[in-house]
Design an enzyme around this catalytic site. Structure first.
Site, PDB file in Angstrom:
ATOM      1  N   PRO A  89       0.813  -1.223   0.000  1.00 34.31           N
ATOM      2  CA  PRO A  89       0.000   0.000   0.000  1.00 34.31           C
ATOM      3  C   PRO A  89       0.845   1.271   0.000  1.00 34.31           C
ATOM      4  CG  PRO A  89      -0.775  -1.549   1.692  1.00 34.31           C
ATOM      5  CD  PRO A  89       0.551  -2.053   1.204  1.00 34.31           C
ATOM      6  N   GLU A 116       3.107  -8.603   8.437  1.00 37.57           N
ATOM      7  CA  GLU A 116       3.059  -7.135   8.498  1.00 37.57           C
ATOM      8  C   GLU A 116       4.059  -6.495   7.542  1.00 37.57           C
ATOM      9  OE1 GLU A 116       0.144  -7.922  10.112  1.00 37.57           O
ATOM     10  OE2 GLU A 116       1.603  -8.745  11.517  1.00 37.57           O
ATOM     11  N   ASP A 169      -7.285   0.431 -28.352  1.00 37.92           N
ATOM     12  CA  ASP A 169      -7.256   1.363 -27.239  1.00 37.92           C
ATOM     13  C   ASP A 169      -6.839   2.776 -27.667  1.00 37.92           C
ATOM     14  OD1 ASP A 169      -8.187  -0.333 -25.389  1.00 37.92           O
ATOM     15  OD2 ASP A 169      -6.366  -0.454 -24.181  1.00 37.92           O
TER      16      ASP A 169
HETATM   17  C1  9WO Z   1      -0.532  -5.049   8.223  1.00 31.43           C
HETATM   18  C2  9WO Z   1      -0.836  -4.300   9.336  1.00 31.43           C
HETATM   19  C3  9WO Z   1      -1.326  -4.658  10.571  1.00 31.43           C
HETATM   20  C4  9WO Z   1      -1.534  -3.655  11.521  1.00 31.43           C
HETATM   21  C5  9WO Z   1      -1.260  -2.340  11.207  1.00 31.43           C
HETATM   22  C6  9WO Z   1      -0.761  -2.005   9.957  1.00 31.43           C
HETATM   23  C7  9WO Z   1      -0.557  -3.000   9.062  1.00 31.43           C
HETATM   24  N1  9WO Z   1      -0.104  -2.940   7.809  1.00 31.43           N
HETATM   25  C8  9WO Z   1      -0.061  -4.171   7.339  1.00 31.43           C
HETATM   26  C9  9WO Z   1       0.394  -4.404   6.003  1.00 31.43           C
HETATM   27  O1  9WO Z   1       0.609  -3.484   5.253  1.00 31.43           O
HETATM   28  N2  9WO Z   1       0.587  -5.704   5.648  1.00 31.43           N
HETATM   29  C10 9WO Z   1       1.009  -5.993   4.326  1.00 31.43           C
HETATM   30  C11 9WO Z   1       0.181  -7.126   3.794  1.00 31.43           C
HETATM   31  C12 9WO Z   1       2.452  -6.344   4.216  1.00 31.43           C
HETATM   32  C13 9WO Z   1       2.807  -6.502   2.766  1.00 31.43           C
HETATM   33  C14 9WO Z   1       1.855  -7.446   2.042  1.00 31.43           C
HETATM   34  N3  9WO Z   1       0.503  -7.143   2.400  1.00 31.43           N
HETATM   35  C15 9WO Z   1      -0.250  -6.337   1.604  1.00 31.43           C
HETATM   36  C16 9WO Z   1       0.018  -5.870   0.346  1.00 31.43           C
HETATM   37  N4  9WO Z   1      -1.421  -5.846   1.982  1.00 31.43           N
HETATM   38  N5  9WO Z   1      -1.900  -5.071   1.023  1.00 31.43           N
HETATM   39  C17 9WO Z   1      -1.045  -5.065   0.020  1.00 31.43           C
HETATM   40  C18 9WO Z   1      -1.255  -4.293  -1.166  1.00 31.43           C
HETATM   41  C19 9WO Z   1      -0.349  -4.331  -2.202  1.00 31.43           C
HETATM   42  C20 9WO Z   1      -0.579  -3.562  -3.323  1.00 31.43           C
HETATM   43  N6  9WO Z   1      -1.670  -2.798  -3.426  1.00 31.43           N
HETATM   44  C21 9WO Z   1      -2.563  -2.761  -2.438  1.00 31.43           C
HETATM   45  C22 9WO Z   1      -2.379  -3.501  -1.284  1.00 31.43           C
END
Ligand code: 9WO
Length: 254
Positions: A89, A116, A169
């Site tokens: 993210p 995490e 496109d």
């Molecule tokens: C877990 C978490 C728990 C408590 C507080 C904050 C926290 N952040 C995260 C977190 O970001 N976990 C991620 C899970 C670690 C990397 C892989 N994960 C992930 C990738 N979740 N969402 C994505 C992602 C990737 C690309 N685009 C959107 C979402």
């Protein structure tokens, strides 16, 4: 394209390798996908890939050692110059322009994290780019990796369906799609727009482009600010808005 994916859940990727555009691209050798599991690089007898974060807090992190090893293994198997892309993210927002740019690459390594996240030192030294598919937290990077692969694969030259859908496109780039209709001609008391039944291909193309521009103006006006409309497109849009008694004062974020 030579794609490499790093994930502790390689089985998840059967969702895309066994169906549709990507499955076909792989059968045709337009796309080659190699999966790398960090667990295979954990020399610990329990294949441990996670550890507790310094400073405390909930959850676990992916350990630096197996991650570095698996990234190095993927780099050594990928073509020279392949970028290592981490899905998170915190990354830059992935969009159609990014998909087009990735589709030009010979080779690419996607890193899907879990827990995490990954020890920052690995990201600093072994990851080239960080990309996000949207502002939400998931349980891992696998689904975002699959979303990116799907968007990229359908743009690859010789990918089935590519010549028809992705190639045209030219005017669709950066704007929304037009509405579509199939048989029957009347459904639930609703008919198909006359122009689509006219057989006049030029009129149909014009109508579709006008609908696409109008819907973009109504639903995603910020997209129009990113592109330069031709005089003809501007006039199609003006007519669309005039027909619906709309103008700039009706633009709002509701
Ligand atoms: C877990 C978490 C728990 C408590 C507080 C904050 C926290 N952040 C995260 C977190 O970001 N976990 C991620 C899970 C670690 C990397 C892989 N994960 C992930 C990738 N979740 N969402 C994505 C992602 C990737 C690309 N685009 C959107 C979402």
């Amino acid at each position: 394209m030579d794609l490499h994916v790093i994930s502790i859940f390689p089985g998840m990727f059967s969702a895309i390798t066994e169906h549709g555009v990507i499955g076909r691209a792989m059968q045709q050798n337009v796309l080659q996908l190699t999966l790398h599991n960090p667990r295979d690089y954990a020399d610990d007898k329990h294949s441990k890939v996670d550890g507790r974060p310094f400073g405390g807090g909930p959850g676990m992190l992916m350990l630096p050692e197996p991650m570095t090893k698996v990234i190095n293994a993927a780099r050594s198997q990928a073509k020279t110059g392949a970028k290592v892309v981490y899905l998170s993210p915190q990354g830059k927002r992935f969009d159609h322009a990014a998909a087009k740019s990735f589709a030009k690459q010979e080779s690419l390594i996607l890193l899907a994290g879990r827990y995490e996240g990954i020890d920052e030192r690995v990201l600093e030294h072994h990851v080239d780019e960080e990309w996000s598919i949207g502002d939400y937290v998931l349980s891992g990077g696998e689904l975002p990796a699959m979303v990116m692969i799907d968007a990229i694969a359908r743009l690859l030259p010789d990918s089935l369906g590519n010549s028809e859908s992705a190639e045209q496109d030219s005017f669709v780039d950066g704007i929304l799609d037009c509405p579509h209709y199939a048989r029957p001609e009347e459904y639930d008391g609703q008919s198909v727009p006359d122009v689509l039944l006219s057989g006049d291909h030029q009129a149909i193309a014009k109508w579709r482009e006008q609908q696409a521009l109008g819907r973009t103006w109504e639903r995603r006006p910020e997209l129009l600010e990113k592109i330069e409309l031709t005089d003809q497109q501007q006039s199609l849009l003006d007519d669309y808005l005039k027909d619906r008694n709309l103008d700039v004062s009706d633009l709002n974020d509701s």
